[in-house]
Design a protein around this motif. Structure first.
Motif, short mmCIF file in Angstrom:
data_model
loop_
_atom_site.label_atom_id
_atom_site.label_comp_id
_atom_site.label_asym_id
_atom_site.label_seq_id
_atom_site.Cartn_x
_atom_site.Cartn_y
_atom_site.Cartn_z
N GLY A 173 -5.87 26.41 -27.68
CA GLY A 173 -5.88 27.13 -26.41
C GLY A 173 -5.85 28.62 -26.73
O GLY A 173 -5.74 29.01 -27.89
N ASN A 174 -5.93 29.46 -25.71
CA ASN A 174 -5.88 30.91 -25.94
C ASN A 174 -4.63 31.31 -26.73
O ASN A 174 -4.67 32.18 -27.60
CB ASN A 174 -5.89 31.67 -24.60
N GLN A 175 -3.52 30.67 -26.41
CA GLN A 175 -2.27 31.01 -27.09
C GLN A 175 -2.34 30.70 -28.58
O GLN A 175 -1.84 31.47 -29.41
CB GLN A 175 -1.08 30.26 -26.45
N THR A 176 -2.97 29.58 -28.94
CA THR A 176 -3.12 29.23 -30.36
C THR A 176 -3.86 30.33 -31.10
O THR A 176 -3.51 30.69 -32.24
CB THR A 176 -3.95 27.92 -30.53
N ASP A 228 -3.84 34.20 -20.82
CA ASP A 228 -3.98 33.19 -19.77
C ASP A 228 -4.26 31.81 -20.37
O ASP A 228 -4.59 31.66 -21.54
CB ASP A 228 -5.10 33.59 -18.79
N GLU A 229 -4.12 30.80 -19.52
CA GLU A 229 -4.30 29.41 -19.98
C GLU A 229 -5.68 28.88 -19.60
O GLU A 229 -5.92 27.67 -19.62
CB GLU A 229 -3.21 28.52 -19.38
N SER A 230 -6.61 29.78 -19.25
CA SER A 230 -7.89 29.33 -18.72
C SER A 230 -8.74 28.60 -19.74
O SER A 230 -9.52 27.72 -19.40
CB SER A 230 -8.70 30.54 -18.19
N ILE A 231 -8.60 28.95 -21.01
CA ILE A 231 -9.44 28.30 -22.03
C ILE A 231 -8.61 27.39 -22.91
O ILE A 231 -7.64 27.80 -23.54
CB ILE A 231 -10.18 29.36 -22.88
#
Length: 345
Positions: free
Chosen positions: A275-278, A235-238
């Motif tokens: 971000g979470n994806q990173t 998710d993109e929450s963080i």
């Protein structure tokens, strides 16, 4: 050989504090008196540091008590050269944001600072562990026209801050730090002062034995992805900024070695946006995790730095004079320690 100087460190069992102790002991220049809440925690920490003769403890049960530090400072104050105030609650499990977060933050900072002025006549420098939360505007983190630097302050008023725990936590960090700066003037403190303002702090625990199923708030972001299934969403929450715990610890010690240079300064400990994806992109480079954890949408967060508020901490970097650990390194070191602890390496 010159005599070792004494550092009083509040909240000695904390994630950052343990790294501060390690680095202080490594210099062989300091003795440390650490405040802890229980004898059990002190014993465990002493064992981890091989019962070093340069590490001792005092018991401070509740930092929200205005006189919490008085007894310890009355006893040890004359030999204290430096104070690092790192004790601070970081959680959002509150029923009354003002009572549970804001008031204790103010009382805790005031208590140790007043005790320092009153009972530590030889004190040279006071370091307060503050936070990026005292610097930023939470409602404008994704406003790329905003530039934040060492002079920036969280602009939120208390009325808005008490509407939810996250706002209240951020506001409490501002209150805690500003309390120190205000008391320094009001009490005409004779020692030097600086603040350390870290963002999300990643990196390994000081000891492998400190790895638990759930890690401290920041590292848990990494930990949850290490244990997520491949089909879990990323998710993109963080999204925010990161710094390695070892760099944060170092930033607490440099001012003790060069007090005048750091006097009156705020150090924004920020090594870049993530971000979470990173995080997931880096974790997928670890062979033991590849294929077992989520992949998400690789490189989705590559543009984050230009989409978010800009943090200009060039003054901090110039003052400290060392290179910050990269995101790749801090995420991998955090993850590999967890995997080692779980017998997966």
């Amino acid at each position: 050989m010159s005599e070792k100087q004494t550092v009083f460190l509040s909240g000695a069992t904390g994630y950052i504090a343990q790294h501060i102790i390690k680095q202080l002991l490594d210099t062989k220049k300091f003795k440390i008196i650490g405040s802890v809440r229980s004898e059990d925690k002190a014993q465990k920490l002493a064992n981890n540091f091989n019962n070093s003769p340069d590490l001792s403890f005092v018991y401070v049960k509740d930092i929200a008590d205005p006189k919490a530090f008085d007894a310890a400072f009355e006893e040890h104050g004359s030999k204290i050269d430096f104070v690092i105030h790192s004790a601070s609650p970081f959680h959002f499990k509150v029923t009354d944001p003002k009572k549970d977060l804001i008031v204790p933050a103010e009382i805790g900072s005031a208590g140790i600072f007043k005790a320092s002025v009153k009972y530590a006549p030889n004190l040279k420098h006071f370091v307060v562990t503050s936070s990026y939360a005292a610097v930023f505007d939470i409602l404008r983190e994704e406003d790329n026209s905003l530039v934040l630097n060492e002079e920036s302050w969280n602009t939120m008023e208390e009325e808005q801050a008490i509407t939810n725990p996250v706002f209240a936590y951020c506001y409490s960090k501002k209150v805690a730090e500003q309390t120190v700066w205000k008391l320094a003037k009001d009490l005409n403190a004779k020692f030097n002062i600086n603040a350390v303002n870290p963002v999300y702090v990643f990196g390994p625990q000081c000891f492998d034995s400190s790895v638990t199923k759930e890690l401290n708030t920041s590292c848990e972001i990494i930990n949850k992805f290490i244990h997520a299934s491949p089909d879990s969403p990323v998710d993109e929450s963080i999204k925010g900024s990161f710094i390695d715990v070892r760099d944060v610890a170092k930033a607490h010690i440099e001012p003790l070695l060069n007090s005048e240079k750091f006097n009156g300064k705020r150090l924004i400990m920020d090594a870049g946006r993530f971000g979470n994806q990173t995080i997931v992109d880096v974790l997928n480079e670890i062979p033991q995790l590849k294929g077992k954890i989520p992949v998400g949408n690789p490189h989705r967060d590559d543009e984050l730095p230009v989409k978010m508020a800009k943090v200009d901490n060039s003054k901090t970097k110039e003052l400290l004079g060392f290179e910050f650990i990269s995101l790749e390194q801090t995420v991998k070191d955090t993850a590999l320690q967890v995997l080692k602890h779980e017998g997966k390496l």
